[in-house]
Scaffold this motif. Structure first.
Motif, short mmCIF file in Angstrom:
data_model
loop_
_atom_site.label_atom_id
_atom_site.label_comp_id
_atom_site.label_asym_id
_atom_site.label_seq_id
_atom_site.Cartn_x
_atom_site.Cartn_y
_atom_site.Cartn_z
N HIS A 156 -23.69 -10.07 46.91
CA HIS A 156 -22.82 -9.04 46.36
C HIS A 156 -21.34 -9.41 46.36
O HIS A 156 -20.49 -8.55 46.13
CB HIS A 156 -23.02 -7.71 47.11
CG HIS A 156 -22.89 -7.83 48.60
ND1 HIS A 156 -23.84 -8.42 49.40
CD2 HIS A 156 -21.91 -7.44 49.44
CE1 HIS A 156 -23.46 -8.38 50.66
NE2 HIS A 156 -22.29 -7.79 50.71
N SER B 82 -16.71 0.36 52.44
CA SER B 82 -17.26 0.26 51.09
C SER B 82 -17.06 -1.13 50.52
O SER B 82 -16.22 -1.90 50.99
CB SER B 82 -16.63 1.30 50.17
OG SER B 82 -15.23 1.08 50.08
N GLN C 152 -15.50 -9.42 43.30
CA GLN C 152 -16.70 -8.73 42.86
C GLN C 152 -17.47 -9.60 41.87
O GLN C 152 -16.95 -10.58 41.34
CB GLN C 152 -16.32 -7.40 42.19
CG GLN C 152 -15.75 -6.37 43.14
CD GLN C 152 -15.50 -5.06 42.43
OE1 GLN C 152 -14.82 -5.01 41.42
NE2 GLN C 152 -16.05 -3.98 42.97
N MET D 134 -22.43 -7.13 38.51
CA MET D 134 -22.64 -5.97 39.38
C MET D 134 -21.32 -5.23 39.56
O MET D 134 -20.81 -5.09 40.68
CB MET D 134 -23.19 -6.41 40.74
CG MET D 134 -24.49 -7.18 40.68
SD MET D 134 -24.89 -7.99 42.27
CE MET D 134 -24.89 -6.59 43.40
N LEU E 118 -20.30 -2.20 39.64
CA LEU E 118 -20.22 -0.95 40.41
C LEU E 118 -20.79 -1.07 41.81
O LEU E 118 -20.71 -0.11 42.59
CB LEU E 118 -20.97 0.16 39.65
CG LEU E 118 -20.47 0.47 38.22
CD1 LEU E 118 -21.30 1.57 37.59
CD2 LEU E 118 -18.99 0.85 38.24
N ASN E 119 -21.33 -2.23 42.15
CA ASN E 119 -21.97 -2.37 43.45
C ASN E 119 -21.80 -3.78 43.99
O ASN E 119 -22.78 -4.44 44.35
CB ASN E 119 -23.46 -2.01 43.36
CG ASN E 119 -24.12 -1.91 44.73
OD1 ASN E 119 -23.46 -1.56 45.71
ND2 ASN E 119 -25.39 -2.26 44.79
N SER E 120 -20.56 -4.25 44.02
CA SER E 120 -20.31 -5.59 44.56
C SER E 120 -18.95 -5.63 45.22
O SER E 120 -18.13 -4.73 45.07
CB SER E 120 -20.42 -6.64 43.45
OG SER E 120 -19.42 -6.45 42.46
#
Length: 297
Positions: free
Chosen positions: A48, A205, A227, A231, A233-235
Motif C-alpha cells: 500500500h 490513517s 501513495q 489505489m 483512496l486506500n494507500s
C-alpha cells in the motif's frame, strides 16, 4: 650468458614489474573508490505504499540545508534557485495555504526567517488557543557548526542547543518520531477524559508522508512515502509504520515533515510526488520550505 640474452631478460623483468605496479595502483584505486562516501537512493515498495529514501553519509561533502520562500513554490523551483549544487531535496515544514505564512519555525544563517507567532490565522484561531504553547514548541531539524564540523540534531524547539556549537539553521515540522513519539506534547494529538479529541494529521490513517532521520553515526535519511496510483483512496503509510521503517534503517532520531499533498522528494533530476488524486494522478502542490542537499564549498 651473452649480452643479447641478458638484455631480453632485463626487459622482461621491467615488463613484469610494470604490470605488477599497475595492478597495485588499480587495486589502490578500487579500494579508494570503495571507501568513498556517496549519497544513496533507494526505493522500498509494499502493498500500500512506495517509500523513496535518500541517505547522506556523515562524512560526505554534502550538507542538508533548510530553505524557505516568501511565496509558495514548487520543490523544483527551490532546486532551480541553486541549480548545480543541489543533488536532493524534500518538502519541509507546515504552512497555511490561505495566507502562505509558516506554522513552523525556520532558521537560516543563524537568524529566524519564519516565525509562526506572526501568523494571525494561527494565533487568532479560537480552536487552537489552548494548543498554541505546544504548537510553538514542536520538533525541529537542526544544523550546527561545532568547531568547524557540521552536526545535526532533532528535538523540540525549546531543547537546549548543543554545547560548544552554533546553530546555523533549523526547520520545524513534527511530531518527533524517534526516540519517542511526541504527538501529544506537540498538540498533534489531544485527549480529554481518556478520549481522543484531536488528531491534526490523521496519524493512524494511510497518507503520503515525509520525514527526516539521523543515524548514530550522523548519517541523514530523507524519506518520502508515496501513495499508489492504482489505489488512490486506500494507500500510503501511517505514522507508526513510518516510524518503524525509519528505525529499520538505523535512525535513532527522526521527525515527521509536512505530508499529504505537500509530500515530494527531488533526486536524480526529477521530482517524485507522494499524493495522488482520485484518478491516480500526482498532485503537485506548491510549498513553503524544503530541506535541500547541497554540495559544500
Amino acid at each position: 650468458m651473452n649480452k643479447k640474452r641478458a638484455s631480453w631478460i632485463l626487459l622482461l623483468l621491467f615488463i613484469i614489474l610494470g604490470v605488477s605496479l599497475s595492478l597495485g595502483i588499480d587495486r589502490l584505486s578500487l579500494r579508494a573508490n570503495s571507501l568513498d562516501s556517496s549519497i544513496s537512493y533507494d526505493v522500498v515498495e509494499r502493498s500500500h505504499y512506495k517509500i523513496h529514501t535518500v541517505t547522506i553519509p556523515h562524512d560526505s561533502n554534502y550538507a542538508v540545508v533548510p530553505v524557505v520562500s516568501g511565496e509558495l513554490q514548487s520543490i523544483q523551483d527551490f532546486v532551480n534557485q541553486d541549480k548545480g549544487k543541489v543533488v536532493a531535496g524534500i518538502n519541509g515544514g507546515y504552512f497555511d495555504p490561505i495566507n502562505h505564512k509558516t506554522t513552523s519555525f525556520i532558521v537560516e544563517d543563524s537568524q529566524i526567517v519564519a516565525d509562526p507567532r506572526f501568523n494571525e490565522r494561527l494565533v487568532d484561531n479560537p480552536d487552537l488557543k489552548q494548543y498554541l504553547g505546544k504548537i510553538f514548541n514542536r520538533a525541529e531539524f537542526r544544523r550546527y557548526n561545532c568547531q568547524n564540523e557540521v552536526q545535526y540534531d532533532i528535538g523540540l524547539h525549546s531543547s537546549p542547543l548543543l554545547s560548544n556549537c552554533t546553530l546555523n539553521a533549523s526547520l520545524g515540522g513534527g511530531p518527533g518520531l524517534l526516540p519517542q513519539n511526541t504527538s501529544v506534547a506537540e498538540a498533534f494529538i489531544a485527549y480529554q477524559d481518556g478520549k481522543q479529541i484531536r488528531d491534526a494529521i490523521g496519524s493512524d490513517s494511510l497518507n503520503a508522508r515525509s520525514a527526516v532521520g539521523i543515524t548514530p553515526s550522523g548519517d541523514i535519511i530523507l524519506a518520502m512515502a508515496a501513495q499508489k496510483p492504482e489505489m488512490p483512496l486506500n494507500s500510503g503509510i501511517s505514522l507508526p509504520e513510518l516510524t518503524d521503517f525509519l528505525a529499520s534503517l538505523g535512525a535513532v532520531k527522526a521527525m515527521n515533515l509536512d505530508g499529504g499533498s505537500s509530500a515530494a522528494l527531488f533526486y536524480g533530476d526529477r521530482v517524485i510526488y507522494g499524493r495522488v488524486d482520485r484518478e491516480g494522478k500526482e498532485i503537485q502542490r506548491p510549498i513553503k520550505s524544503v530541506l535541500l542537499v547541497q554540495e559544500m564549498k
